[in-house]
Design an enzyme around this catalytic site. Structure first.
Site, short mmCIF file in Angstrom:
data_model
loop_
_atom_site.label_atom_id
_atom_site.label_comp_id
_atom_site.label_asym_id
_atom_site.label_seq_id
_atom_site.Cartn_x
_atom_site.Cartn_y
_atom_site.Cartn_z
N PHE A 22 0.91 -1.22 0.05
CA PHE A 22 -0.03 0.16 0.01
C PHE A 22 0.91 1.21 -0.08
O PHE A 22 0.67 2.07 0.78
CB PHE A 22 -0.99 0.14 1.32
CG PHE A 22 -1.73 -1.16 1.60
CD1 PHE A 22 -2.85 -1.33 0.73
CD2 PHE A 22 -1.24 -2.15 2.34
CE1 PHE A 22 -3.83 -2.52 0.94
CE2 PHE A 22 -1.88 -3.40 2.29
CZ PHE A 22 -3.19 -3.48 1.91
N ASP A 79 1.49 -1.42 -4.81
CA ASP A 79 0.06 -0.78 -4.71
C ASP A 79 -0.89 -1.02 -5.99
O ASP A 79 -0.06 -1.55 -6.99
CB ASP A 79 0.26 0.78 -4.84
CG ASP A 79 -0.99 1.80 -4.34
OD1 ASP A 79 -0.86 2.01 -2.96
OD2 ASP A 79 -1.85 1.77 -4.79
N SER A 80 -1.92 -1.10 -5.81
CA SER A 80 -2.95 -1.48 -6.75
C SER A 80 -3.24 -0.11 -7.78
O SER A 80 -3.77 -0.54 -8.85
CB SER A 80 -4.13 -1.89 -6.25
OG SER A 80 -4.78 -0.95 -5.28
N ASN A 118 -2.67 -6.45 -6.16
CA ASN A 118 -3.42 -6.28 -4.87
C ASN A 118 -2.65 -6.97 -3.78
O ASN A 118 -2.13 -8.05 -3.74
CB ASN A 118 -4.59 -7.18 -5.20
CG ASN A 118 -5.71 -7.35 -3.95
OD1 ASN A 118 -5.12 -7.14 -2.97
ND2 ASN A 118 -6.78 -7.45 -4.31
N ALA A 119 -2.44 -5.98 -2.87
CA ALA A 119 -1.66 -6.40 -1.80
C ALA A 119 -1.93 -7.56 -1.02
O ALA A 119 -0.88 -8.21 -0.64
CB ALA A 119 -1.26 -5.23 -0.68
N ASP A 142 0.21 -0.20 5.17
CA ASP A 142 -0.43 0.98 5.49
C ASP A 142 -1.83 1.09 4.60
O ASP A 142 -1.80 2.04 3.63
CB ASP A 142 0.53 2.20 5.21
CG ASP A 142 -0.35 3.66 5.44
OD1 ASP A 142 -1.41 3.72 6.27
OD2 ASP A 142 0.15 4.70 4.97
N CYS A 155 -5.75 3.59 9.51
CA CYS A 155 -6.32 5.00 9.45
C CYS A 155 -7.88 5.01 9.54
O CYS A 155 -8.46 6.13 9.07
CB CYS A 155 -5.81 5.74 8.35
SG CYS A 155 -6.37 5.23 6.77
N1 SAH Z 1 1.61 4.51 3.05
C1 SAH Z 1 1.02 5.62 1.78
C2 SAH Z 1 -0.48 5.89 2.02
C3 SAH Z 1 -1.22 4.47 1.63
S1 SAH Z 1 -2.97 4.88 1.34
C4 SAH Z 1 1.95 7.06 1.86
O1 SAH Z 1 2.29 6.86 3.31
O2 SAH Z 1 1.85 7.78 1.15
C5 SAH Z 1 -3.62 3.45 0.80
C6 SAH Z 1 -3.06 3.02 -0.84
O3 SAH Z 1 -3.62 1.69 -0.76
C7 SAH Z 1 -3.62 3.57 -1.64
O4 SAH Z 1 -2.56 4.03 -2.56
C8 SAH Z 1 -4.56 2.78 -2.75
O5 SAH Z 1 -4.33 2.78 -3.98
C9 SAH Z 1 -3.96 1.64 -2.13
N2 SAH Z 1 -4.61 0.31 -2.17
C10 SAH Z 1 -6.02 0.29 -2.00
N3 SAH Z 1 -6.19 -1.06 -2.01
C11 SAH Z 1 -5.19 -1.77 -2.30
C12 SAH Z 1 -5.02 -3.26 -2.47
N4 SAH Z 1 -6.02 -4.08 -2.33
N5 SAH Z 1 -3.77 -3.52 -2.61
C13 SAH Z 1 -2.74 -2.79 -3.03
N6 SAH Z 1 -3.00 -1.45 -2.79
C14 SAH Z 1 -4.14 -0.96 -2.19
#
Ligand code: SAH
Length: 410
Positions: free
Chosen positions: A241, A266-267, A292-293, A313, A353
């Site tokens: 993420f 990230d997705s 997808n994480a 995150d 969050c």
């Molecule tokens: N750590 C980052 C903020 C993360 S916000 C920072 O500090 O800037 C959450 C992120 O998760 C977003 O970028 C969103 O695109 C991503 N996201 C949402 N669902 C996801 C998934 N299933 N797999 C991977 N990324 C995902």
């Protein structure tokens, strides 16, 4: 001289009367009262500045009224308010002074200047990214033209003399405007000519585009957590993420970090493209994976991949209370997978969050994951949002971000 006449009823000042429960909320120092606790409204147009009365008509203070939100009023003062734009300007100056006097924003030129209720300005968020300032307006009262003018003027007066202002951008959240029954609006410049820039947090550089990206552009609330994570990070690191690379870049570039490799996942492709640009701005190349994480962690853990540092995150899984059970399940799965993949001595940085996931609940879910992973973990730090996102005591909504830094033993 004409005799003073009583104002006709339709010109009387807008007022609302509260139920006993509504009064109790205000006495508990929470600024919100729900519509179900308003027993009487007089002359109250959308976005009005209203006098707030107890069931007997005793004056309790002044609030901003919304005709559409379930949160019908948000207190702005325990006294009278004659001039809302002037009060908003004064509160903006106070928010700037609060950060300066308490030295809350060292080592960065990007931080939150105004955080809504936590700065006694319900419905207004202002972030600074170096010389571009981003404004978000979330309520009917703050959207009024004279208030908007006062916001721009106050920001200019404070920031322009220091030579740090080239543009004020408004970022519009269309969904919120719809909920507040405000006319649609485009994001765009409120003042100046610049909408994009570069900023720096903890010595790491980032691009900012006021008209792109999620939230107001970057996750400023994680600023101090980036530096904290970098202090413990080492070896092979994975930032799930990663968005535009906030943690990943710190793990790779911060002088305290000792990582041999950093991979960001990230997705969102646009987020990763920006992450790559951010890395290049710092003269680095990192590995970015669009995936997808959940799937990736499952796959890597099945393939026995190991890491020394993992950052989790994810986005807020619990947007409402109803999502809570599912959200906790999501947090548990992610943390379990990450713990299984961490080498002994490894570092897990795990965040939530979701305001609806309380601190004890988050700890409980991480503990349950540790149990299932058959690992013992120690909490090195239990952190929240950066200090420029103040937590207002008695207003739990202002405390939404949690960041645990843990070490993993077998
Ligand atoms: N750590 C980052 C903020 C993360 S916000 C920072 O500090 O800037 C959450 C992120 O998760 C977003 O970028 C969103 O695109 C991503 N996201 C949402 N669902 C996801 C998934 N299933 N797999 C991977 N990324 C995902």
């Amino acid at each position: 001289m004409p005799k003073p006449r009583a104002l006709p009823a339709q010109h009387a000042e807008p007022s609302v009367k509260l139920s006993i429960r509504g009064v109790a909320r205000l006495q508990g120092r929470h600024p919100w009262v729900y519509r179900s606790d308003i027993t009487e409204e007089k002359n109250v147009p959308p976005g009005a500045v209203v006098r707030v009365l107890d069931p007997r008509g005793k004056f309790l203070g002044t609030a901003l009224y919304s005709s559409s939100s379930q949160i019908a009023i948000r207190m702005i003062s325990h006294g009278s308010v004659a001039d809302l734009p002037a009060l908003v300007a004064e509160r903006i100056r106070a928010a700037i002074a609060y950060r300066k006097e308490n030295d809350l924003v060292s080592n960065t030129d990007a931080y939150r200047i105004v955080f809504s209720e936590a700065d006694f300005l319900p419905g207004l968020i202002v972030d600074r990214y170096n010389d571009v300032v981003s404004v978000q307006i979330l309520t009917q009262a703050i959207d009024a033209a004279p208030v908007r003018e006062a916001i721009v003027k106050a920001l200019r007066e404070d920031l322009q003399p220091a030579g740090i202002l080239s543009g004020i951008v408004e970022r519009v959240d269309g969904r919120i405007r719809e909920l507040e029954q405000l006319p649609p609006r485009q994001s765009g410049l409120l003042w100046g000519e610049k909408t994009s820039t570069e900023f720096n947090m903890n010595g790491v550089r980032f691009h900012y585009d006021g008209l792109e990206g999620q939230k107001t552009g970057a996750f400023l609330d994680q600023r101090e957590n980036y530096a904290a994570a970098a202090r413990y990070a080492h070896g092979e690191a994975l930032d799930a993420f990663c968005y535009q690379g906030g943690f990943a870049l710190h793990l790779s570039l911060h002088p305290a970090a000792r990582c041999s490799s950093v991979t960001g996942v990230d997705s969102s492709r646009p987020a990763l493209e920006m992450a790559e640009k951010n890395a290049a701005l710092n003269g680095r190349e990192l590995e970015w994976i669009e995936a997808n994480a959940f799937d990736l962690l499952r796959e890597y853990s099945a393939a026995n991949r190991r890491y020394d540092t993992i950052v989790l995150d994810p986005p807020a899984f619990a947007k409402t209370k109803r999502d809570l059970e599912k959200a906790l399940g999501g947090y548990k799965e992610l943390n379990l997978r990450a713990m299984k993949m961490l080498r002994p001595g490894g570092i897990l940085v795990t965040c939530s969050c979701s305001f609806h996931v309380s601190s004890p609940e988050f700890l409980k879910v991480v503990a349950a994951a540790a149990q299932d992973a058959h690992k013992s973990l120690r909490i090195v730090e239990h952190r929240g949002a950066a200090k420029d996102h103040p937590i207002l005591l008695n207003v739990p909504e202002t405390s939404y971000l949690q960041c645990l830094i843990l070490t993993v033993s077998n």
